[in-house]
Design a protein around this motif. Sequence first.
Motif: not given
Length: 152
Positions: A41-45, A64-66, A95-109, A135-141
Motif C-alpha cells: 500500500s505504497n505511493d509517491a507520498n 490502502a487496498a486501492r 490479500g494480506f492485512v496487517q491487523a490488530g488483535p481485535d480487527f476482523t473485517a479483513i475481507p472488507a478491506v 501480524y506484520k507486513l514488509p516495511l510496516g505497510f
Amino acid sequence: MSIEARIAELGLTLPEPAKPVASYVSYVQSGDQVTISGQLSNDANGGIKGTVGVDVTPEQALEAARLCGLNLIAQIKAACDGDLDRVVRIVKLGGFVQAGPDFTAIPAVINGCSDMMVEVFGDAGKHARSAVGVYKLPLGFAVEIDAIVEIR
C-alpha cells in the motif's frame, strides 16, 4: 472502450511499477498466466503504513487496498508490454492485512482492491480471492495484495 480509457474515465493514475526490494521478480509469466508479486500500500507520498484497527482506520485500510490495486495494475501493464487490453481475466487476488488483535473485517478491506479490478476490467475483473489478517507486513505497510492474471 479500452482499459486505458476506462482508467482515465475513473480518474485513476497508474504509478511506475515498483521495483523488487528483495530477492524476487515483480512478475512471472507461465503460459497465459502472469503471477504478480505482492504489491504494498505504497505511493509517491509514502503510502499507508501501520496496523489496521490500532493506528490505521478501516477507511484508511480500504484506501490502502486501492493503492495496492493501482500498483497491481501497473505491474500487469508492464507484464503486458504496456497493453492492458491483453488482460483476459483477473483470476485470483491474495490479500494480506496487517491487523490488530481485535480487527476482523479483513475481507472488507480487501474489497478496496477487488472493487477496483471490477471497475477497471469489468466482468474480466471478477476473481477468486483470499483475505488474511497477519501480524506484520514488509516495511510496516498496512496492506499487501498479489495477483494471478490471464493474458493473451
